[in-house]
Scaffold this motif. Structure first.
Motif, short mmCIF file in Angstrom:
data_model
loop_
_atom_site.label_atom_id
_atom_site.label_comp_id
_atom_site.label_asym_id
_atom_site.label_seq_id
_atom_site.Cartn_x
_atom_site.Cartn_y
_atom_site.Cartn_z
N TYR A 198 11.97 29.53 -6.74
CA TYR A 198 11.09 28.37 -6.57
C TYR A 198 11.89 27.08 -6.69
O TYR A 198 12.64 26.88 -7.66
CB TYR A 198 9.98 28.40 -7.62
CG TYR A 198 9.02 27.24 -7.50
CD1 TYR A 198 8.01 27.23 -6.55
CD2 TYR A 198 9.14 26.13 -8.34
CE1 TYR A 198 7.13 26.17 -6.42
CE2 TYR A 198 8.26 25.06 -8.23
CZ TYR A 198 7.26 25.08 -7.27
OH TYR A 198 6.40 24.02 -7.15
N HIS B 125 8.32 21.13 -3.17
CA HIS B 125 6.88 20.97 -3.44
C HIS B 125 6.57 19.65 -4.13
O HIS B 125 5.68 19.56 -4.98
CB HIS B 125 6.39 22.13 -4.30
CG HIS B 125 6.57 23.48 -3.66
ND1 HIS B 125 5.66 24.01 -2.77
CD2 HIS B 125 7.58 24.39 -3.77
CE1 HIS B 125 6.10 25.19 -2.36
NE2 HIS B 125 7.24 25.45 -2.95
N THR C 72 1.74 23.88 -8.53
CA THR C 72 1.68 24.11 -7.08
C THR C 72 0.62 25.15 -6.72
O THR C 72 -0.11 25.00 -5.75
CB THR C 72 3.06 24.57 -6.56
OG1 THR C 72 4.00 23.51 -6.77
CG2 THR C 72 3.01 24.90 -5.08
N HIS C 73 0.54 26.19 -7.54
CA HIS C 73 -0.39 27.29 -7.24
C HIS C 73 -1.69 27.20 -8.04
O HIS C 73 -2.45 28.17 -8.09
CB HIS C 73 0.31 28.64 -7.48
CG HIS C 73 1.48 28.88 -6.57
ND1 HIS C 73 1.33 29.17 -5.23
CD2 HIS C 73 2.82 28.83 -6.79
CE1 HIS C 73 2.52 29.31 -4.67
NE2 HIS C 73 3.44 29.11 -5.59
#
Length: 450
Positions: free
Chosen positions: A284, A289, A297-298
């Motif tokens: 990641y 992002h 992010t999620h």
């Protein structure tokens, strides 16, 4: 070929196992996000964008997260009235071994017969080989079994056993193929259970997994022979590797990890067991992002906060109230803002169907175990009650943790059990309140005295 080298696969097989892709990107139902911090590693499993499972692993988890570890233990005392023995495995609390989880060689015992009591099988200060089947929770020590098993990617080895089985989730023709392979690779004196992940794998890959586990068991036996109880003989790998071993397949579009060391470890492990999926393991990069951490992010943190609430909203406006106690968990289903459009029975039925699906998701996400009682809203029509319980059982079938569900009772309650392995989401993310000592209330000291 060493244990760490992947089996060579032809391009056609690799292409098939890579799974579906769209515009060069893997397509899958699930995503795994791994967030590493100095104090803990967190693993989030998402279905689409919805959080369905969450795990926490801490550096001190050699004490609290020991499920699957194998020990050389020393029996401390045997309690005939409890049909159990307390065993020292080197943890702060002695672990417990029940009569039904013991194994013994009749030649080693003075008393013969199948229906022996625990005091005829075990004695204080005896040394035994045992495995943890349930982590210590609260005041309870870990639970043990002498039926040791070693899980691999495709099979589970059961040493010194006649156990022989193939996952019932596999289709009949695949079970037949794997049974023929199993007859050739099964090590003498040991049992084998073929896992769902073995679907479509070659005989060479299956044999390699079996050989690796047999070698591992030989090393455990050698260590046990030269160790003094209590001693740790085998420790389950890091939580991230463990979850990937149990879960990772073509249904996962990605595993994203925000730590270099763990990323390399996981990537090497996946390369050795499923080389076709290694490209789905990614490092990641926050810069890609907009500088956001992986869980932001999620939207994991946002969903975790909701998973800690007592109240859970249903899509149509109904709600669940989840209350946990020491003895059991109670879930109350309400219509709330859901007023329906036709009749009361139809409104209640639709609300209960939504609740059935959401309750199954919440049990899995919150990792709630033990006895669970669900108070669905009363339905007059038996066909509706049957449809709700069928929908609930179907939703629970996606949960890999074993459950047992009874039909709706005369009082409109559904009683069920879910195997308790760990401490649960709430406990893994919190500690007792120092003011109320976890009771949830503060007493008036002026009235009851200091």
């Amino acid at each position: 070929m060493t244990d760490d080298e992947p089996v060579d696969l032809d391009e056609k097989t690799l292409r098939k196992r890579r799974g579906k892709e769209r515009k060069g990107r893997p397509v899958g139902r699930y995503l795994m996000a791994v967030h590493v911090q100095p104090a803990a590693t967190q693993i989030a499993v998402l279905e689409g964008r919805s959080l369905i499972e969450h795990y926490v692993s801490r550096p001190t988890d050699g004490v609290s997260q020991i499920h699957g570890n194998i020990y050389l233990g020393k029996v401390q005392n045997v309690l005939p009235g409890m049909e159990a023995a307390f065993v020292d495995i080197g943890t702060p609390k002695n672990a417990v071994l029940y009569r039904g989880d013991t194994r013994h060689d009749p030649d080693d015992l003075e008393d013969k017969g199948a229906d022996l009591r625990i005091e005829q099988i075990l004695r204080p200060r005896q040394t035994i080989l045992c495995q943890v089947t349930k982590n210590p929770i609260g005041a309870k020590g870990a639970r043990l079994t002498q039926e040791v098993s070693l899980p691999g990617r495709f099979v589970v080895l059961v040493p010194n056993s006649t156990t022989y089985g193939i996952s019932k989730r596999l289709p009949d023709n695949e079970r037949k193929r794997l049974r023929n392979v199993l007859d050739k690779v099964r090590p003498a004196g040991h049992g084998l259970i073929v896992r769902t992940a073995a679907e479509g794998i070659s005989a060479e890959e299956l044999e390699r997994d079996v050989q690796r586990l047999a070698t591992q068991w030989s090393q455990i036996e050698e260590l046990a022979a030269r160790s003094q109880a209590p001693a740790l003989l085998y420790q389950e790998p890091d939580m991230a590797v463990r979850v990937i071993r149990e879960e990772f397949n073509q249904d996962y579009r990605q595993v994203v990890i925000d730590d270099d060391h763990l990323y390399e470890e996981v990537r090497d492990y996946v390369r050795s067991i499923s080389p076709a999926l290694v490209e789905r393991v990614e490092r990641y990069d926050p810069e890609v992002h907009g500088g956001l951490p992986i869980f932001e992010t999620h939207h994991v943190h946002e969903q975790l906060h909701k998973a800690l609430d007592r109240k859970v909203w249903l899509p149509s406006g109904g709600s669940l109230i989840i209350e946990r106690t020491e003895a059991l968990t109670v879930i109350d289903v309400n219509t709330g803002k859901n007023v329906g459009k036709s009749s009361l029975e139809e409104t209640v039925f639709r609300n209960n169907l939504e609740a059935a699906d959401e309750v199954a998701r919440q049990l899995r996400l919150r990792d709630i175990g033990g006895i669970i009682v669900i108070d669905f809203i009363d339905m007059e029509i038996k066909a509706n009650r049957d449809a709700v319980i069928a929908a609930f059982r179907k939703a629970l079938s996606r949960d890999k943790t074993r459950t047992q569900v009874f039909d709706i009772s005369e009082l409109g309650l559904v009683e069920m059990t879910r195997k308790r392995i760990g401490e649960g989401l709430m406990e893994s993310l919190s500690g007792p309140c120092p003011t109320c000592e976890g009771r949830g209330m503060i007493f008036d000291k002026d009235l009851i005295g200091e």
